[in-house]
Design a protein around this motif. Structure first.
Motif, PDB file in Angstrom:
ATOM      1  N   GLY B 242      68.362  73.508  24.112  1.00  0.00           N
ATOM      2  CA  GLY B 242      69.145  74.728  23.953  1.00  0.00           C
ATOM      3  C   GLY B 242      68.589  75.897  24.721  1.00  0.00           C
ATOM      4  N   SER B 243      67.856  75.629  25.797  1.00  0.00           N
ATOM      5  CA  SER B 243      67.324  76.724  26.607  1.00  0.00           C
ATOM      6  C   SER B 243      67.502  76.433  28.088  1.00  0.00           C
ATOM      7  N   VAL B 244      67.904  77.462  28.825  1.00  0.00           N
ATOM      8  CA  VAL B 244      68.056  77.281  30.278  1.00  0.00           C
ATOM      9  C   VAL B 244      66.706  77.116  30.967  1.00  0.00           C
ATOM     10  N   LEU B 245      65.594  77.382  30.270  1.00  0.00           N
ATOM     11  CA  LEU B 245      64.276  77.202  30.885  1.00  0.00           C
ATOM     12  C   LEU B 245      63.760  75.761  30.730  1.00  0.00           C
ATOM     13  N   ALA B 246      64.500  74.909  30.024  1.00  0.00           N
ATOM     14  CA  ALA B 246      64.082  73.504  29.878  1.00  0.00           C
ATOM     15  C   ALA B 246      64.022  72.856  31.263  1.00  0.00           C
ATOM     16  N   GLY B 247      62.939  72.147  31.520  1.00  0.00           N
ATOM     17  CA  GLY B 247      62.799  71.434  32.785  1.00  0.00           C
ATOM     18  C   GLY B 247      62.493  72.325  33.978  1.00  0.00           C
ATOM     19  N   LYS B 248      62.157  73.592  33.725  1.00  0.00           N
ATOM     20  CA  LYS B 248      61.955  74.520  34.843  1.00  0.00           C
ATOM     21  C   LYS B 248      60.475  74.840  35.094  1.00  0.00           C
ATOM     22  N   ILE B 249      59.562  74.164  34.406  1.00  0.00           N
ATOM     23  CA  ILE B 249      58.138  74.448  34.627  1.00  0.00           C
ATOM     24  C   ILE B 249      57.805  74.267  36.117  1.00  0.00           C
ATOM     25  N   GLY B 250      57.126  75.279  36.669  1.00  0.00           N
ATOM     26  CA  GLY B 250      56.743  75.216  38.073  1.00  0.00           C
ATOM     27  C   GLY B 250      57.813  75.734  39.024  1.00  0.00           C
ATOM     28  N   GLU B 251      58.973  76.062  38.473  1.00  0.00           N
ATOM     29  CA  GLU B 251      60.077  76.514  39.317  1.00  0.00           C
ATOM     30  C   GLU B 251      60.100  78.042  39.380  1.00  0.00           C
ATOM     31  N   GLY B 252      60.324  78.576  40.535  1.00  0.00           N
ATOM     32  CA  GLY B 252      60.440  80.019  40.688  1.00  0.00           C
ATOM     33  C   GLY B 252      61.811  80.462  40.216  1.00  0.00           C
ATOM     34  N   ILE B 253      61.870  81.324  39.197  1.00  0.00           N
ATOM     35  CA  ILE B 253      63.184  81.779  38.698  1.00  0.00           C
ATOM     36  C   ILE B 253      63.308  83.289  38.796  1.00  0.00           C
ATOM     37  N   GLY B 254      62.255  83.936  39.348  1.00  0.00           N
ATOM     38  CA  GLY B 254      62.325  85.385  39.408  1.00  0.00           C
ATOM     39  C   GLY B 254      61.454  85.932  40.506  1.00  0.00           C
ATOM     40  N   SER B 255      61.509  87.232  40.604  1.00  0.00           N
ATOM     41  CA  SER B 255      60.727  87.931  41.611  1.00  0.00           C
ATOM     42  C   SER B 255      59.225  87.668  41.413  1.00  0.00           C
ATOM     43  N   PRO B 256      58.464  87.550  42.500  1.00  0.00           N
ATOM     44  CA  PRO B 256      57.005  87.359  42.371  1.00  0.00           C
ATOM     45  C   PRO B 256      56.321  88.543  41.687  1.00  0.00           C
ATOM     46  N   LEU B 257      57.042  89.646  41.525  1.00  0.00           N
ATOM     47  CA  LEU B 257      56.482  90.809  40.816  1.00  0.00           C
ATOM     48  C   LEU B 257      56.352  90.550  39.326  1.00  0.00           C
ATOM     49  N   LEU B 258      57.030  89.502  38.871  1.00  0.00           N
ATOM     50  CA  LEU B 258      57.275  89.373  37.443  1.00  0.00           C
ATOM     51  C   LEU B 258      56.322  88.401  36.752  1.00  0.00           C
ATOM     52  N   THR B 259      55.494  88.933  35.847  1.00  0.00           N
ATOM     53  CA  THR B 259      54.692  88.088  34.953  1.00  0.00           C
ATOM     54  C   THR B 259      55.018  88.506  33.522  1.00  0.00           C
ATOM     55  N   ILE B 260      55.470  87.550  32.719  1.00  0.00           N
ATOM     56  CA  ILE B 260      55.887  87.858  31.346  1.00  0.00           C
ATOM     57  C   ILE B 260      55.004  87.075  30.379  1.00  0.00           C
ATOM     58  N   VAL B 261      54.428  87.817  29.428  1.00  0.00           N
ATOM     59  CA  VAL B 261      53.372  87.295  28.566  1.00  0.00           C
ATOM     60  C   VAL B 261      53.775  87.431  27.104  1.00  0.00           C
ATOM     61  N   ASP B 262      53.359  86.475  26.287  1.00  0.00           N
ATOM     62  CA  ASP B 262      53.399  86.677  24.835  1.00  0.00           C
ATOM     63  C   ASP B 262      51.987  86.476  24.304  1.00  0.00           C
ATOM     64  N   ASP B 263      51.549  87.387  23.441  1.00  0.00           N
ATOM     65  CA  ASP B 263      50.164  87.312  22.983  1.00  0.00           C
ATOM     66  C   ASP B 263      50.017  87.814  21.547  1.00  0.00           C
ATOM     67  N   PRO B 264      50.001  86.869  20.564  1.00  0.00           N
ATOM     68  CA  PRO B 264      49.843  87.282  19.154  1.00  0.00           C
ATOM     69  C   PRO B 264      48.464  87.847  18.844  1.00  0.00           C
ATOM     70  N   SER B 265      47.501  87.676  19.768  1.00  0.00           N
ATOM     71  CA  SER B 265      46.156  88.172  19.468  1.00  0.00           C
ATOM     72  C   SER B 265      46.006  89.661  19.807  1.00  0.00           C
ATOM     73  N   LEU B 266      46.992  90.239  20.505  1.00  0.00           N
ATOM     74  CA  LEU B 266      46.920  91.670  20.816  1.00  0.00           C
ATOM     75  C   LEU B 266      47.034  92.480  19.531  1.00  0.00           C
ATOM     76  N   PRO B 267      46.258  93.540  19.395  1.00  0.00           N
ATOM     77  CA  PRO B 267      46.342  94.338  18.157  1.00  0.00           C
ATOM     78  C   PRO B 267      47.568  95.253  18.144  1.00  0.00           C
ATOM     79  N   GLU B 268      48.727  94.658  18.340  1.00  0.00           N
ATOM     80  CA  GLU B 268      49.996  95.390  18.311  1.00  0.00           C
ATOM     81  C   GLU B 268      50.778  94.945  17.076  1.00  0.00           C
ATOM     82  N   PHE B 269      52.030  95.407  16.952  1.00  0.00           N
ATOM     83  CA  PHE B 269      52.790  95.186  15.717  1.00  0.00           C
ATOM     84  C   PHE B 269      53.063  93.707  15.444  1.00  0.00           C
ATOM     85  N   GLY B 270      53.109  92.885  16.494  1.00  0.00           N
ATOM     86  CA  GLY B 270      53.367  91.451  16.315  1.00  0.00           C
ATOM     87  C   GLY B 270      52.105  90.617  16.158  1.00  0.00           C
TER      88      GLY B 270
END
Lengths: 434, 443
Positions: B242-270
């Motif tokens: 149910g995700s368009v990112l399935a099977g896309k590991i290693g594939e360029g889908i965006g600008s090289p400027l773009l790094t998107i991170v998720d990090d539960p260890s950051l001392p933020e609200f999440g």
């Protein structure tokens, strides 16, 4: 908790509460459910739940305090918190909790044949899987749940109502290429058709493939009950709340007696609707419910009040309290919203049919302005789908879109606390990609 | 009955305290309590899950019966579930500047009243302010002998102002939530901003929809990261197809400027000290320089599809864990806002967020800004209201052409599968070329 223990607990809280405040209200509920979830075509997990809840409200010299807990043994702490809350609240005019009325206590939405058993949820899931076979789609996820509950509402005026309820729900999500289809249904009785739910989800995904672009412009559109309920729920229903009206947060505030929708349209809350999931003879405060004609033939007739807001603004409670406040406290809501109006074949003349929308909750609740992405939208002519739309947005205003409607479908469906038909709307703005 | 291959118990007790001020009246205030546990048992194939309110952990024979009850439900499943081996270990909960629970509720009410009062600038016809404080005491144990216990207290406020003129109404809204302690002191500025924005919006025009260049402020760009990428990177959706990112590991889908991170260890609200199934938490780069790098995972989804690490299983009290985002953000770029506006030249600056939604299977997202400004000749022009943005994940990420270096995080709650969990999103200002902007304006 056994029934006699629950009755005894309620009595104890009322007695103890009466020593601390002018009035006391106790709501005690308990229930159980069984749910099962699909991951692709396999049952991923089955879950059982036993839940209970106690909500206490006290009113002392016009100050209202409430607290809730899932541990009824903790009732003294809960009562203490309600009393402490009342000490903080600003004193308001208060007409008093209701006295008992001679109401039929046979539940309106309880089916004794509906039992939370794992096998029943499995049958629902298998039925939906079978239904999807009508179209070449993949299943991504699905769920089925059956629950039963019982509740006691009592107050220091001697009111003591008991009720039972049941609920069954089933949902499934499918995908074909990059088109998704989601369908669900729920009911208080064992009348769900899982084959139909599965088939519909598969049809939605399948018939949305190969979508075409559409040019930006004004179009006649037909909103499904699902799409329409989201826009109504985000904007129009909150504007009917007496609290929002008097606090300066409703666009309908000064329009009583005036035309606010198409003259063919009526909007009402029917707490006795046979299929309604929120059918009830009394509201969350024990006020006797009645059919509420908010809009009659386009003219705004009334707003919704609970006891607090009715007392504050010189009105009577309309029996509109639901348990949606902090700690399960009552606040203004609706039971079963439905529409009356001219029934037609809404897709006979050319229109864009919109099954679902993405992002209705981002509508401006005050002004009614919204822009949402379309899901499973197609152009229809003569009741037949011409082609699906690949991607487009619907932009408009919930209040003004109701000023001129093109009719309601004959069929209706239950969506939460709504019972709605398809609705045809004229000249709505679509932002396309062509 | 077969034995459980694995079980865990997550028991959460706590209190929710709130204050609701409506046009300076204390509409309600007080504390409620909750107490819920989830017992999960892995049978020969899949999961059986039991949820119990008012849980008291039994011992001995009674404990075995509890696990058996959960296990009996697992007999319904035929899906062979495998759990990846993970590293455990809980991080310390970030310290608080001022523990909200040590401040009397009456004082909180007074502080909130000051914020609401600040919103009542001339022309404002209605105000509302709310304070919410949620204390959670979490206890976790599993059949491998791991045990964790920790407590968090999240609190925050919102303030809304309605401006009215000749029957027209507009709304200004501000909110701020924190894991790091009481944030009610000296925040009248946010009340004033809500009031002044509502007044300004009375003179703003409805945005005209269409395709145009859009500059997203850090709050809205954070919602973009969350809606457009984060959800589609959730391992359960990828596993289900149910995700368009399935099977896309290693594939360029965006600008090289773009790094998107998720990090539960950051001392933020999440923040999570440890995830809801006992896995150590840490940073996952979902997109690295425009390339799909990893998914977010529970132990189960990691074992099933790989690419990433566990640590993103999160749950509301009394609900089974799901793969969820935590603190999601776009890494800083090296442009400035002025450079972005100059590069945009003609378009729209979108500010603030009224939320968003995504269909991750279809790859289409929508989100709504609270307001915006037209951009002409690289300069900010008149204010617009009620403007939203929609797009397709796999096309839109190529259209991000500049990112500033001013990332900021904003707090919110994210809904999925009937569960709502605290999250934060963030990003720098960024330029999105040829965006589909929705608005009801015609002129």
């Amino acid at each position: 908790m056994r029934w006699w223990a629950a009755v005894e607990l309620v009595e104890r809280i009322l007695q103890e509460g009466a020593r601390l405040a002018d009035e006391v209200e106790v709501y005690l509920s308990s229930g159980s459910s069984i749910a099962a979830r699909l991951q692709r075509r396999e049952i991923h997990y089955a879950a059982g739940s036993r839940h209970q809840g106690l909500s206490i409200r006290v009113i002392h010299k016009g100050c209202i305090g409430a607290s809730g807990t899932q541990n009824p043994d903790q009732w003294r702490e809960c009562l203490g918190a309600a009393v402490a809350g009342a000490k903080l609240a600003t004193s308001q005019p208060w007409n008093g909790l209701p006295d008992p009325a001679d109401l039929d206590q046979v539940p309106l939405n309880f089916d004794p044949d509906l039992r939370p058993e794992p096998e029943s949820t499995r049958e629902l899931l298998l039925g939906m899987i079978e239904g999807t076979a009508a179209y070449p789609v993949e299943i991504t996820s699905g769920s089925a749940e059956i629950s039963v509950y019982s509740e006691i509402l009592a107050n220091s005026h001697g009111l003591n109502y008991t009720s039972r309820g049941s609920n069954v729900s089933a949902a499934i999500e499918t995908i074909r290429e990059q088109s998704t289809g989601y369908e669900f249904d729920n009911s208080w009785k064992s009348d769900l058709d899982p084959l139909m739910i599965g088939e519909k989800a598969a049809e939605l995904a399948s018939t949305s493939t190969g979508g075409k672009e559409i040019a930006t412009g004004e179009y006649n559109v037909v909103l499904s009950p699902l799409a329409f309920s989201q826009l109504l729920g985000a904007v129009f229903i909150p504007a009917l709340s007496g609290r929002n009206v008097h606090a300066g947060r409703s666009r309908l505030a000064n329009l009583l007696g005036q035309q606010v929708t198409d003259p063919g349209l009526s909007i009402l809350d029917d707490p006795f609707h046979q299929r309604g999931l929120s059918a009830t003879r009394w509201d969350a405060e024990g006020t006797t419910t009645d059919v509420l004609p908010y809009v009659k033939e386009g003219v705004l007739q009334m707003f919704a009040y609970d006891i607090k807001n009715g007392s504050r603004y010189g009105k009577k409670s309309t029996g509109s309290a639901v348990r949606a406040g902090p700690g399960g406290a009552p606040s203004i809501g609706t039971h079963n919203i439905r529409l009356e109006g001219p029934r037609t074949d809404v897709l006979e003349e050319r229109a864009i049919f919109i099954h679902d929308v993405v992002g209705a909750h981002t509508a401006n609740p005050l002004t009614g302005d919204f822009s949402v992405e379309l899901s499973n939208a197609s152009v229809f002519e003569g009741g037949v789908r011409e082609y699906p739309i690949r991607k487009a947005m619907l932009s408009g205003n919930v209040f003004s879109m109701l000023e001129e409607i093109g009719g309601l479908s004959r069929q209706e469906r239950v969506i939460g606390s709504f019972i709605l038909p398809d609705i045809r709307l004229k000249n709505q703005r679509i932002i396309g990609n062509e | 009955m077969p034995e459980a291959r694995y079980f865990d118990i997550r028991h959460v007790t706590g209190e929710v305290t709130h204050v609701d001020l409506d046009n300076t009246v204390v509409e309600s205030a007080g504390t409620s309590f909750y107490d819920r546990a989830v017992i999960r048992a892995l049978g020969p194939d899949g999961w059986g899950i039991l949820t119990v309110d008012h849980f008291r952990r039994p011992s001995g024979k009674k404990f075995e019966e509890l696990i058996e009850e959960a296990l009996s439900l697992a007999s319904l499943t035929r899906q062979k579930v495998t759990l990846s081996e993970v590293t455990g270990g809980a991080l310390p909960v970030p310290s608080m500047t001022e523990d909200p629970r040590s401040v009397p509720i009456g004082e909180k009410k007074d502080l909130l009243a000051g914020i609401e009062k600040a919103a009542r600038v001339p022309g404002i016809v209605s105000t509302r302010a709310g304070y919410i404080e949620r204390y959670e005491d979490v206890r976790f144990e599993d059949s491998s002998g791991n045990e964790y216990a920790y407590a968090t207290c999240r609190s925050g406020f919102s303030v809304m102002a309605v401006a009215g003129r000749n029957g027209d109404m507009q709304m200004g809204y501000e909110r701020e939530h924190s894991l790091r302690g009481l944030n009610l002191r000296h925040r009248q500025d946010l009340g004033r901003e809500a009031g002044e924005r509502a007044l300004s919006l009375l003179d703003a025009r409805a945005a005209k929809g269409g395709t145009m260049h859009a500059v997203l402020d850090p709050e809205l760009a954070g919602v973009f990261a969350h809606e457009a990428v984060g959800h589609a990177g959730e391992g359960d959706l990828v596993l289900e197809g149910g995700s368009v990112l399935a099977g896309k590991i290693g594939e360029g889908i965006g600008s090289p400027l773009l790094t998107i991170v998720d990090d539960p260890s950051l001392p933020e609200f999440g923040f999570e000290p440890v995830d809801a199934e006992g896995s150590r938490v840490g940073r996952t780069e979902i997109i690295r320089k425009g390339v799909v790098n990893a998914y977010l995972h529970s132990r189960e989804t990691l074992a099933a599809i790989g690419h990433g690490k566990a640590g993103n299983a999160r749950a509301m009290p009394g609900e089974p864990p799901l793969v969820r985002m935590s603190n999601t953000y776009i890494e800083n770029g090296d442009s400035s806002l002025d450079e972005i506006l100059a590069e945009c030249r003609s378009g729209i600056l979108l500010k603030g967020s009224r939320g968003g939604q995504v269909d991750p299977g279809r790859g289409v997202f929508q989100f709504n800004a609270e307001y915006g400004y037209l951009i002409g000749d690289g300069e900010l022009g008149s204010m617009v209201r009620d403007v939203s943005l929609s797009g397709e994940i796999l096309q839109t990420l190529h259209s991000i052409t500049l990112c500033a270096g001013d990332r900021a995080m904003h707090q919110g709650y994210c809904g999925k599968g009937g569960q709502s969990v605290p999250v934060s999103d963030g990003a720098p200002h960024m330029l999105l070329k040829n965006a589909v902007v929705g608005g009801s304006g015609t002129g």
